[in-house]
Enzyme design. Structure first.
Site, PDB file in Angstrom:
ATOM      1  N   SER A 124       0.787  -1.239   0.000  1.00 27.01           N
ATOM      2  CA  SER A 124       0.000   0.000   0.000  1.00 27.01           C
ATOM      3  C   SER A 124       0.814   1.282   0.000  1.00 27.01           C
ATOM      4  CB  SER A 124      -0.963   0.004   1.191  1.00 27.01           C
ATOM      5  OG  SER A 124      -2.101  -0.783   0.919  1.00 27.01           O
TER       6      SER A 124
ATOM      7  N   LYS B  97       0.286   4.021  -2.593  1.00 30.12           N
ATOM      8  CA  LYS B  97      -0.626   5.154  -2.412  1.00 30.12           C
ATOM      9  C   LYS B  97       0.120   6.469  -2.230  1.00 30.12           C
ATOM     10  CE  LYS B  97      -4.414   2.365  -0.483  1.00 30.12           C
ATOM     11  NZ  LYS B  97      -3.812   1.034  -0.446  1.00 30.12           N
TER      12      LYS B  97
ATOM     13  N   SER C 163      -5.871   3.529   4.328  1.00 23.56           N
ATOM     14  CA  SER C 163      -5.351   2.690   3.251  1.00 23.56           C
ATOM     15  C   SER C 163      -6.489   2.120   2.407  1.00 23.56           C
ATOM     16  CB  SER C 163      -4.490   1.551   3.823  1.00 23.56           C
ATOM     17  OG  SER C 163      -3.611   1.051   2.851  1.00 23.56           O
TER      18      SER C 163
END
Length: 506
Positions: free
Chosen positions: A126, A129, A304
């Site tokens: 993640s 991102k 997230s």
């Protein structure tokens, strides 16, 4: 009366009664005496009586809190590479890290102080991102919003729900869905009723997005597992079947679900909802819009949120002339970051959320973006979001620019100001989002000081953010682990981040 053994039973009973009465009378005398003493020493109307005879201390003097956020001191001593290397050596050798790479930068100078295989492409999970958020800040306005519309259909009995990329609608009766300030489906229904159009069929138009709805490297089990929904341009609460639960199972048909729920709101038969497209120039009957980009980026980073990351990735694609698809969004993000001066060699993206196990990003790239955001400069967030060249620093790992490139320092300040909101979107160790439960029982030295984006897959764990070290210096970092289960690798990553906080490495 004489019983067995020649005893006088009656006399024995009488003596027992006398002893019993004597005992009762003696007990009553003692109780009365005690009560008398109590009545004398502790009166029922006194504070001591109410507190069991305890002495009541005077209340402490009131303390007034003065909460404030102060900038890192400009005169904080600069950490040395050798000092940092010595501090990190024991913790980066932890076998729980598995395959490990990382980078640490002094934000004030842009100097990379420590690195380990920082150019090696690794599974970012993640932390992708961070790339998505940086590109969004570069090409979209902070108050950018996404609309959802209802237009007249091709037939008099039809209306068309047109999805344009907002997954944050909610059908909750009180209008409070999973996303703060998400648009309400009931507002669409009210506007349709007010238009006077009477229809019995709803067509759902998802043509704003192209290509597959699931990315390479995604697992279908992640839909009921609550990590993702098929990426379609309109959803209720990110496709969650339980609107208020973060990892609720997701719908496999999120766009059609919105159409069916709208049908219920309008008193129509949800069985008469089908996929289709709107006519060009069709009359608009109703519209609602998302919260501004700044709020959506905060939510996607703090929690997230994979769905938000994918839909914002498509907004970046549309803004840069790329197809609104997985490939188009990935290409738009890498092109935007390259145009801003970042060295994206080694980056491979199949999505914009990091859920794909086939994504690859070097630790260097993550650290460079965070270091640029933390470099300081003008905090004017509302400047036109144009790609800019960052200010280059020795050791920063950015490509060299020609002498006449126009990179005069102001551009670096502009880049930093544009990217700075990323720092505010990062979870706080032991406090918010995906770091709420970390740095709590262990590595408490980092609690409240470390702010970082987490990344967790079954094959990789990552942590990328910044920390104020014990000397008052801001250090950005990207830490990437592979080949170990998250329950093993995450504590090892947290140990490194806490070491950076404790490091007075000047």
């Amino acid at each position: 009366m004489v019983g067995q053994g020649g005893r006088n039973i009656g006399g024995l009973a009488a003596r027992r009664r006398r002893r019993t009465w004597i005992g009762l009378i003696t007990g009553l005398v003692v109780l009365v005496a005690a009560a008398t003493v109590l009545a004398v020493t502790v009166q029922p109307w006194t504070a001591e009586f109410r507190h069991g005879g305890l002495t009541i201390a005077d209340p402490p003097a009131p303390v007034r809190p003065f909460p404030q956020v102060e900038p890192a001191p400009e005169d904080a001593p600069a950490p040395s590479s050798s000092g940092l290397a010595a501090a990190l050596a024991p913790v980066v050798a932890n076998p729980d890290l598995g395959g490990f790479s990382g980078s640490v930068t002094d934000a004030a100078t842009g100097t990379v102080l420590w690195s380990a295989d920082a150019d090696k492409p690794a599974t970012p999970s993640s932390t992708v991102k961070i790339l998505t958020s940086a590109a969004a800040l570069l090409v979209l306005a902070p108050d950018h919003r996404v609309r959802t519309r209802v237009v007249a259909g091709a037939a008099p009995n039809e209306i068309v729900l047109v999805g344009e990329g907002d997954p944050t609608l909610t059908a909750q009766p009180d209008g409070k869905g999973y996303y703060p300030n998400g648009p309400r489906l009931s507002d669409l229904a009210d506007q349709v009723r007010a238009s006077g159009v009477r229809a019995d069929t709803i067509v759902v138009d998802t043509s704003a997005y192209t290509g597959p709805t699931m990315a390479k490297g995604w697992e279908p089990i992640d839909i009921p597992g609550g990590s993702i929904a098929p990426i379609e341009p309109v959803m209720l609460d990110g496709g969650r079947l339980d609107p208020l639960v973060e990892y609720s199972p997701r719908s496999s048909t999120p766009a059609l679900d919105v159409g069916r729920r709208l049908a219920v709101e309008l008193g129509m038969d949800p069985a008469k909802v089908r996929a289709g497209t709107a006519r060009p120039g069709a009359e608009e009957l109703a519209s609602v819009q998302s919260a501004p980009l700044r709020d959506l980026l905060r939510d996607l980073m703090i929690h997230s949120d994979n769905v938000l990351a994918e839909t914002i990735g498509r907004e970046i694609a549309e803004a840069t002339g790329k197809p609104a698809s997985f490939d188009g969004a990935a290409a738009a993000i890498t092109a935007t970051l390259a145009g801003a001066g970042f060295d994206i060699r080694g980056v491979t993206m199949h999505d914009t959320s990091g859920l794909s196990t086939d994504d690859r990003v070097p630790a260097r790239v993550l650290d460079e973006i965070l270091a640029a955001a933390a470099a300081g400069g003008d905090d004017d967030e509302e400047k036109p979001p144009l790609p800019r060249q960052p200010r280059l620093h020795p050791g920063a790992g950015l490509p060299s620019l020609p002498a006449d490139s126009g990179n005069n320092g102001d551009n670096g300040d502009d880049l930093s100001a544009t990217l700075a909101p990323i720092l505010d979107y990062l979870p706080v160790a032991g406090g918010t989002g995906s770091l709420t439960s970390r740095f709590v029982t262990e590595h408490r030295a980092g609690a409240g000081w470390v702010r970082a984006k987490t990344g967790t897959l079954s094959v990789a764990s990552t942590l990328a953010g910044y920390v104020l070290d014990s000397d008052g210096r801001v250090l950005t970092f990207a830490l990437m682990s592979s080949d170990r289960p998250p329950e093993v690798s995450r504590p090892a990553l947290d140990t490194i981040a806490a070491t950076l906080r404790n490091c007075g490495c000047s």
